[in-house]
Design a protein around this motif. Structure first.
Motif, PDB file in Angstrom:
ATOM      1  N   SER A 233      -6.903  -6.584 -14.741  1.00 13.00           N
ATOM      2  CA  SER A 233      -6.001  -6.007 -15.730  1.00 13.00           C
ATOM      3  C   SER A 233      -5.182  -4.885 -15.121  1.00 13.00           C
ATOM      4  CB  SER A 233      -6.808  -5.479 -16.930  1.00 13.00           C
ATOM      5  OG  SER A 233      -7.730  -4.513 -16.500  1.00 13.00           O
TER       6      SER A 233
ATOM      7  N   PRO B  93       0.749  -4.735 -19.909  1.00 12.21           N
ATOM      8  CA  PRO B  93       0.040  -3.830 -20.822  1.00 12.21           C
ATOM      9  C   PRO B  93       0.976  -3.402 -21.941  1.00 12.21           C
ATOM     10  CG  PRO B  93       0.699  -2.682 -18.817  1.00 12.21           C
ATOM     11  CD  PRO B  93       1.041  -4.126 -18.601  1.00 12.21           C
TER      12      PRO B  93
ATOM     13  N   GLN C 203      -3.375  -5.784 -23.278  1.00  8.88           N
ATOM     14  CA  GLN C 203      -3.059  -6.248 -21.927  1.00  8.88           C
ATOM     15  C   GLN C 203      -2.858  -7.760 -22.030  1.00  8.88           C
ATOM     16  OE1 GLN C 203      -3.067  -4.185 -19.188  1.00  8.88           O
ATOM     17  NE2 GLN C 203      -2.707  -5.668 -17.562  1.00  8.88           N
TER      18      GLN C 203
END
Length: 310
Positions: A65, A187, A158
């Motif tokens: 992420s 994000p 995200q």
């Protein structure tokens, strides 16, 4: 609460994954913002490719992420010498498999949590509720393959795509495009996701059908779905020792493509993509559904998105 939903059906090693802090997405027939919380649970597909070791914080088939640049992976940033050292997004696998789909990790968009959202999160929640009707219910889509849906939504999320084709070799510009899709991450996004329930015995189903649709709001305006539309021209047909993968265009839908994979007499069909309009997008995937029917579903989904309230 974290929910992981796997859309499989691409032989034993294919998955489309959604991992999210999520709640029910508002039903378009209900008053906006009327969704209720979803009980915590996990639905998996028994895919051979599914492994906790291949997932990171968002369970996206090996994707992290970490923030990435708004432009994704720069196709011109990789020199031939760099490519030799990079792991290929394809190859290294005897049979055909595919991981492709959305992932998100973020804040539930239920009314009960709206007081804790930032001003940007509340704006996203309101916009996502307005977009809810653009993700069609199963009963509003053609055919009898789709019989229901599970709807979830998340704001300040995200949002990621993932796409890894194995069993065939992708090189050069094709390899870079697949990598760009596979590493796409935004994000601060909002996503309303529907995983459709299917009837594998219905007319139009091929093997084990799967389907999903998502309404997405990204932080910036960009043609996210256009990447899928580029696959036929950039990649065309890919081959491997035991498999072939062919990307085909979808007439009139520049943000979508069809992928047909064959190996050992087995065949997989995936229709993927959708449409982008500024910072709003509709993203869909139809696995092992008869070509004409899947295209009709996609066209109606894109039409609903184009006719949405703005």
């Amino acid at each position: 609460m974290k929910t992981s939903v796997h859309l499989a059906g691409l032989l034993a090693a294919a998955a489309v994954t959604l991992a999210a802090c999520s709640t029910e997405m508002p039903d378009p027939d209900e008053k906006a913002g009327g969704g209720t919380g979803d009980p915590e649970g996990t639905t998996t597909s028994g895919s051979a490719a599914e492994s906790p070791e291949t997932s990171t914080s968002v369970g996206s088939g090996g994707e992290t992420s970490a923030d990435r640049s708004p432009e994704g992976t720069d196709a011109s940033a990789t020199s031939p010498s760099d490519e030799e050292d990079e792991p290929s997004p394809s190859g290294g696998h005897d049979g055909p498999s595919l991981e492709a789909g959305p992932s998100l990790d973020g804040t539930p968009s239920s009314p009960s949590s709206s007081s804790t959202l930032s001003a940007a999160g509340r704006e996203q929640q309101s916009r996502l509720e307005e977009m809810a009707p653009s993700v069609l219910l199963a009963e509003d889509l053609p055919g009898d393959v789709l019989v229901g849906e599970q709807r979830r939504a998340s704001v300040d999320s995200q949002f990621e795509l993932n796409m890894t084709v194995r069993g065939v070799e992708a090189q050069g510009e094709c390899r870079r495009l697949i990598t760009r899709i596979d590493t796409f991450s935004r994000p601060g996004s909002a996503v309303g996701f529907s995983q459709y329930e299917v009837d594998p015995d219905a007319e139009g189903a091929i093997g084990e059908p799967e389907a999903f649709a998502a309404a997405v709001i990204t932080p910036d305006e960009e043609d996210v779905m256009g990447m899928f539309g580029q696959l036929p021209e950039v990649c065309g047909e890919l081959t491997g020792p035991n498999a072939t993968a062919v990307f085909e265009p979808v007439e009139g839908l520049p943000g979508a493509s069809r992928l047909v994979m064959e190996s050992g007499g087995e065949r997989i069909e995936l229709l993927m993509g959708g449409a982008s309009d500024g910072d709003e997008h509709v993203y869909t995937g139809y696995v092992n559904i008869e070509t004409e029917l899947a295209e009709q579903m996609l066209r109606e989904q894109v039409a609903a998105f184009e006719e949405r309230k703005r």
